[in-house]
Design a protein around this motif. Structure first.
Motif, PDB file in Angstrom:
ATOM      1  N   TYR A  79      -8.949   1.028  -2.647  1.00 32.82           N
ATOM      2  CA  TYR A  79      -9.071   0.158  -3.809  1.00 32.82           C
ATOM      3  C   TYR A  79      -8.939  -1.319  -3.422  1.00 32.82           C
ATOM      4  CZ  TYR A  79      -7.876  -1.975  -8.318  1.00 32.82           C
ATOM      5  OH  TYR A  79      -7.846  -2.786  -9.429  1.00 32.82           O
ATOM      6  N   GLU A  80      -7.983  -1.625  -2.549  1.00 30.66           N
ATOM      7  CA  GLU A  80      -7.650  -3.011  -2.214  1.00 30.66           C
ATOM      8  C   GLU A  80      -8.588  -3.651  -1.191  1.00 30.66           C
ATOM      9  OE1 GLU A  80      -5.554  -4.892  -3.718  1.00 30.66           O
ATOM     10  OE2 GLU A  80      -4.244  -3.486  -4.754  1.00 30.66           O
ATOM     11  N   SER A  97       5.511   3.923  -8.858  1.00 29.19           N
ATOM     12  CA  SER A  97       4.574   2.975  -9.459  1.00 29.19           C
ATOM     13  C   SER A  97       5.087   2.632 -10.855  1.00 29.19           C
ATOM     14  CB  SER A  97       3.167   3.573  -9.561  1.00 29.19           C
ATOM     15  OG  SER A  97       3.121   4.582 -10.567  1.00 29.19           O
ATOM     16  N   ASP A 121      -4.758   3.454  -2.318  1.00 31.80           N
ATOM     17  CA  ASP A 121      -4.502   2.023  -2.523  1.00 31.80           C
ATOM     18  C   ASP A 121      -5.353   1.194  -1.567  1.00 31.80           C
ATOM     19  OD1 ASP A 121      -2.653   2.570  -4.500  1.00 31.80           O
ATOM     20  OD2 ASP A 121      -0.903   1.967  -3.326  1.00 31.80           O
ATOM     21  N   LEU A 147       0.844  -1.200   0.000  1.00 32.59           N
ATOM     22  CA  LEU A 147       0.000   0.000   0.000  1.00 32.59           C
ATOM     23  C   LEU A 147       0.874   1.242   0.000  1.00 32.59           C
ATOM     24  CD1 LEU A 147      -2.687  -0.888   2.710  1.00 32.59           C
ATOM     25  CD2 LEU A 147      -2.886  -1.103   0.223  1.00 32.59           C
ATOM     26  N   ARG A 148       0.654   2.119  -0.984  1.00 37.81           N
ATOM     27  CA  ARG A 148       1.385   3.381  -1.034  1.00 37.81           C
ATOM     28  C   ARG A 148       0.670   4.469  -0.248  1.00 37.81           C
ATOM     29  NH1 ARG A 148       1.790   2.783  -7.367  1.00 37.81           N
ATOM     30  NH2 ARG A 148      -0.383   2.604  -6.843  1.00 37.81           N
TER      31      ARG A 148
END
Length: 164
Positions: free
Chosen positions: A97-98, A126, A94, A89-90
């Motif tokens: 989304y995840e 990325s 993220d 995870l940035r």
């Protein structure tokens, strides 16, 4: 033995990915880095090239195996006997989304997702951004492994007729 899968497109693999692989490899007995092949996606590198770059980049990680997969990642995890899936995870986007995917994956197969935050110094890296900057002539050599940098610049030069 604990086994985890770290899936992604890795087009190309970056130093941010490698940071996650190293840290995940220290948490599990075995880590499978898995890159999917999705014919509907337009990638810079084909699946075999991405596998080669991943294998080169992970050569110093003895408990890491690189494999390709197709179909649902949870089916691959089940077939590999993995107890967990690792996702880097940035930032908050993220996570947003995840999270639903992690919940769906747990619902479908019981495979848990382990989130590993990126190292702060690599949080902006990325594959998409690396490709974009490199295509515009920027220096991304500190963001990807040396062998990946060579392939990336050669691919972009070939694609652009030698302009990269």
């Amino acid at each position: 033995m604990t086994r985890a899968v770290c899936p992604g497109s890795f087009d190309p693999v970056t130093n941010g990915h490698l940071d996650i692989f190293r840290r995940a490899a220290s948490l599990f007995d075995e880590l499978i880095v898995a890159t999917g092949s999705n014919p509907s996606k337009n990638r810079l590198f084909d699946p075999e090239e991405r596998l080669e770059m991943l294998r080169e980049a992970c050569v110093d990680l003895p408990n890491v195996t690189v494999m390709g997969f197709s179909g649902l990642i949870v089916d691959f995890c089940r077939d590999m006997g993995a107890q967990a899936m690792v996702k880097g995870l940035r930032g908050g986007n993220d996570y947003e989304y995840e999270l639903p995917m992690a919940q769906m994956n747990a619902h479908l197969t019981g495979v848990e997702t382990v989130f590993i935050p990126t190292t702060a110094s690599l949080g902006y890296v990325s594959s998409s951004l690396v490709k974009e900057v490199a295509a515009l002539g920027g220096d991304v050599s500190e963001l990807v492994p040396p062998a990946v940098h060579e392939r990336l610049t050669a691919r972009l030069a070939a694609r652009d007729g030698g302009a990269a």
